[in-house]
Design an enzyme around this catalytic site. Structure first.
Site, PDB file in Angstrom:
ATOM      1  N   GLU A 220      27.783  12.119  19.711  1.00  0.00           N
ATOM      2  CA  GLU A 220      27.109  12.789  18.090  1.00  0.00           C
ATOM      3  C   GLU A 220      26.495  11.671  17.617  1.00  0.00           C
ATOM      4  O   GLU A 220      25.578  11.433  16.609  1.00  0.00           O
ATOM      5  CB  GLU A 220      28.438  13.100  17.685  1.00  0.00           C
TER       6      GLU A 220
ATOM      7  N   MET B  91      26.955 -13.780  15.445  1.00  0.00           N
ATOM      8  CA  MET B  91      27.201 -13.704  13.761  1.00  0.00           C
ATOM      9  C   MET B  91      28.685 -13.777  13.456  1.00  0.00           C
ATOM     10  O   MET B  91      28.889 -14.776  12.606  1.00  0.00           O
ATOM     11  CB  MET B  91      26.580 -12.413  13.333  1.00  0.00           C
TER      12      MET B  91
ATOM     13  N   PHE C 201      41.366  25.445  16.584  1.00  0.00           N
ATOM     14  CA  PHE C 201      40.966  24.526  17.259  1.00  0.00           C
ATOM     15  C   PHE C 201      40.511  23.615  16.332  1.00  0.00           C
ATOM     16  O   PHE C 201      38.856  24.516  16.222  1.00  0.00           O
ATOM     17  CB  PHE C 201      40.699  24.860  18.710  1.00  0.00           C
ATOM     18  N   GLN C 202      39.664  21.949  16.506  1.00  0.00           N
ATOM     19  CA  GLN C 202      38.448  21.667  16.492  1.00  0.00           C
ATOM     20  C   GLN C 202      37.785  21.323  15.067  1.00  0.00           C
ATOM     21  O   GLN C 202      36.714  21.606  14.813  1.00  0.00           O
ATOM     22  CB  GLN C 202      36.596  21.996  17.253  1.00  0.00           C
TER      23      GLN C 202
ATOM     24  N   LYS D 107      31.329  28.976  12.158  1.00  0.00           N
ATOM     25  CA  LYS D 107      30.614  29.984  13.680  1.00  0.00           C
ATOM     26  C   LYS D 107      30.284  31.625  13.298  1.00  0.00           C
ATOM     27  O   LYS D 107      29.006  31.695  13.456  1.00  0.00           O
ATOM     28  CB  LYS D 107      32.123  30.082  14.286  1.00  0.00           C
TER      29      LYS D 107
END
Lengths: 564, 153
Positions: A50, A474, A112-113, A162
């Site tokens: 993502e 760096m 969940f999630q 949802k």
């Protein structure tokens, strides 16, 4: 027209002329993906993480100037996206990110999630929404695009439960939007503009300090014209590279921590700074009490909170840079004679001759700066360059011959390693007739290496050029200068993948380069291959980015020589 | 320097956390914060008491304005500013002089029970400080103090 929430999302994207969406499906966003499957208005590119979806949308936005769009699911899908949002926010990149959320009835139950996505995104977006009812969705979608692209641009996040994606409601997409509480200022105050021109006329050593706002406002042509009619020399920030065009004799180069000697000296000795869409980042100013010590400051910015945040401003002008510079041009023509700064320009030229930007080339080992210059010689304006973060990023900014804005795409404010490759995928989707090159390091490339699969599957030819010095270069450089060479966790040479095989295992092409001649061949073949490529270039392990202003140091005290 | 801000925002989900998050994220002080809907509108009014130098205050105002739901930030001019305090005093105390004290601080007896009385005062912040010090001689068992509410005049 009655639609469900998912159909509304697809319809809104069509109305906003979105041509490509980057994303990754999951439980909470599945209804939306089902509608994505059924439509053919826009293409969906499945990234493999993502974070990469957001960076790709970001690269798309930076290259095209349009709003980038991404979909992610709830919970981990969203938390993975946060780095991408923060990257876009600090660089003011217009973007709309839609995340799935658990159904409203389950919000707050640790389902969940489930995660408080709007709570997490709040400090790293321009605005965000939790959609509570489908009736609000068309307005929210319209507002999101409007807010993302207007005023000071930025990412907007919509958290979409949802059950809302399944609810049916009336789809009336507003034609125009008016938010009572949000009215960006576009027109500059005429009196302030006049005062600023008077200040320029009276100044002897003025400098244009050009920032990323000049890119966001599409004001490059106006800024160039303004510089040319006034004869005021200009410096560019990292985010503004390309605005003046590198062959412009008025350009003194990039300023700041790794800016040119000439650019930094111009700021230190100026009696007037004309800041166009720049925000006085600490990597630009160095030690604040010494920054522009002799200068009055004109600051043009669309974001009032940018003005006076870091330094005191004598002539603040709030508004759209393109508008304001257009208004400044006729006044400047009347009042300012470009010959009046001739001795100032001569002095600056002298500084450039004393300490030009350069490096010592050798026949035995490839210098990273040479690679950048060579890409410039071979591809020049045909390429759009993205970078990751580190030494390679600074060398790219210093040595690539940029001739236009949006040709150099880099994570400036947040400094996000792993940005370059997915951003390059977005760039290629936006500007298909250019070659998309990601200049990266052996540290950075591994932060989103899985995107080889995305590029391969979606047939997006991106050429990754790894300046491989076997170090987190760096950090290694700082350890050399400031930590007595204690190379704590920066030597990567003992544990590196075979980048050639790695590219090949994802279906791409890999090249290992140990000589200059081999580099030319590899780049040529990579361009012709029209597939995702990795060119792993063995470069000088101990090369430093110079000049350098140590963090917190003053701009006129630069380290100019390599420390052995 | 102590400053009072009156902020008008759209009355929507999460707006208070946007404001408090802005203060927390940028390291600004909040001395007190009160919020309530403005009757017959879809706005809410926040009264924020903060402190900082002129630059910090200027940034606070600009950053508040930058939030999309912010309609107005009233920062200067005259404010009528009041705080409220509730104090619970056991009934077995000697209330001699309490009436005079309440009178002096716009106070009333707000409630009484079998074992205690509750007094309420509304006044400006430093007067409330004084009152809470003075009332100690009645050995209060509980004190609750509100944030400021302010109205520009």
């Amino acid at each position: 027209m009655d639609l469900n929430g998912s159909q509304m999302v697809v319809e809104a994207l069509r109305k906003e002329n979105v041509s490509v969406v980057f994303g990754y499906p999951g439980g909470a966003i599945m209804n939306v993906y089902d509608e994505v499957y059924k439509q053919d208005y826009f293409e969906h590119i499945l990234t493999r993480h993502e974070q990469a979806a957001i960076h790709a949308a970001d690269g798309y936005a930076r290259a095209s100037g349009d709003v980038g769009v991404a979909f992610v699911t709830s919970g981990p899908g969203f938390t993975n996206a946060v780095t991408g949002l923060a990257t876009a926010y600090i660089d003011s990149i217009p973007m709309v990110v839609i995340s799935g959320q658990v159904p409203i009835s389950m919000i707050g139950t640790d389902a969940f999630q489930e995660i408080d996505a709007v709570g997490i995104s709040r400090p790293c977006v321009k605005h965000n929404y939790l959609v509570k009812h489908v009736k609000d969705l068309p307005r929210i979608l319209k507002e999101a695009f409007y807010i993302a692209r207007s005023g000071r641009p930025g990412p907007v996040h919509i958290d979409l439960p949802k059950d809302v994606t399944a609810q049916v409601g009336k789809f009336e997409y507003p034609d125009t939007i008016s938010i009572r509480t949000y009215k960006p200022t576009y027109k500059g105050n005429a009196r302030q503009i006049k005062k600023a021109i008077d200040a320029i006329e009276k100044s002897k050593r003025p400098v244009l300090y050009i920032g990323g706002g000049a890119v966001n406002a599409n004001a490059a042509a106006e800024v160039r014209e303004f510089a040319e009619i006034t004869g005021v020399p200009a410096v560019e920030t990292l985010m503004a590279r390309g605005v003046m065009g590198d062959d412009n004799p008025l350009l003194l180069g990039m300023l700041g921590m790794h800016g040119s000697y000439c650019a930094n000296m111009s700021m230190s000795e100026a009696d007037l700074m004309i800041a166009f869409g720049a925000r006085f980042d600490d990597r630009v100013t160095g030690k604040l009490s010494e920054f522009g010590k002799h200068a009055k400051i004109i600051h043009v910015d669309i974001d009032p909170s940018s003005i006076g945040k870091i330094v005191k401003i004598d002539y603040p002008i709030v508004g759209d840079l393109k508008n304001i510079v257009s208004e400044m041009i006729p006044l400047a023509k009347e009042k300012i004679n470009p010959t009046q700064y001739e001795s100032w320009r001569k002095l600056l030229k002298r500084y450039d001759e004393i300490h030009p930007l350069g490096y010592k080339d050798t026949p035995t080992v490839i210098k990273p700066q040479w690679v950048i210059q060579r890409i410039g010689e071979l591809l020049g304006e045909k390429a759009i360059i993205t970078t990751d973060v580190g030494q390679h990023q600074m060398w790219a900014a210093q040595f690539y011959p940029f001739d236009r804005p949006r040709q150099f795409i880099t994570s400036g404010g947040l400094g996000t390693m792993g940005f370059g490759f997915p951003a390059a995928i977005g760039v290629k989707k936006a500007i298909q007739d250019k070659i998309s090159i990601n200049i990266t390091g052996d540290g950075s490339i591994l932060m989103n290496i899985q995107e080889l699969m995305t590029a391969y599957e979606s047939k997006v030819p991106v050429i990754n050029i790894i300046l491989n010095n076997g170090y987190l270069g760096m950090v290694r450089q700082w350890q050399t200068f400031f930590y007595d060479k204690r190379y704590s966790s920066t030597d990567l040479s003992g544990a590196q993948p075979d980048f050639v095989k790695l590219a090949e295992s994802f279906g791409g092409r890999g090249f290992r380069v140990e000589t200059k001649a081999a580099f030319d061949e590899a780049l040529d073949e990579a361009v012709k291959s029209n597939s995702v490529c990795m060119i792993d270039v063995n470069v000088d392990r101990l090369e430093d980015v110079l000049p350098m202003v140590p963090a917190g140091g003053s701009l006129y005290n630069m380290i100019l020589e390599h420390k052995d | 320097m102590r400053r009072v801000l009156s902020v008008i925002v759209t009355n929507e989900h999460g707006v208070l956390s946007r404001i408090s998050g802005l203060f927390a994220g940028r390291g600004y002080n909040i001395d007190s914060l009160t919020v309530a809907p403005i009757p017959e509108t879809d706005f809410s009014r926040l009264t924020i008491v903060t402190s900082g130098n002129e630059n910090v205050l200027e940034q606070i105002v600009k950053q508040l304005h930058k939030l999309i739901p912010t309609y107005k930030v009233i920062e200067s001019g005259e404010f009528v500013e009041k705080e409220m305090a509730l104090v619970k005093i056991p009934l077995n105390e000697d209330f001699n002089g309490l009436d005079a004290m309440l009178k002096a601080y716009n106070g009333v007896i707000a409630n009484s029970g079998t074992n205690f009385i509750v007094v309420m005062v509304a006044d400006n912040a430093n007067r409330i400080d004084d009152f809470l010090k003075a009332i100690k001689k009645y050995n209060p068992t509980d004190m609750v103090r509100s944030g400021s509410v302010a109205m520009d005049v």
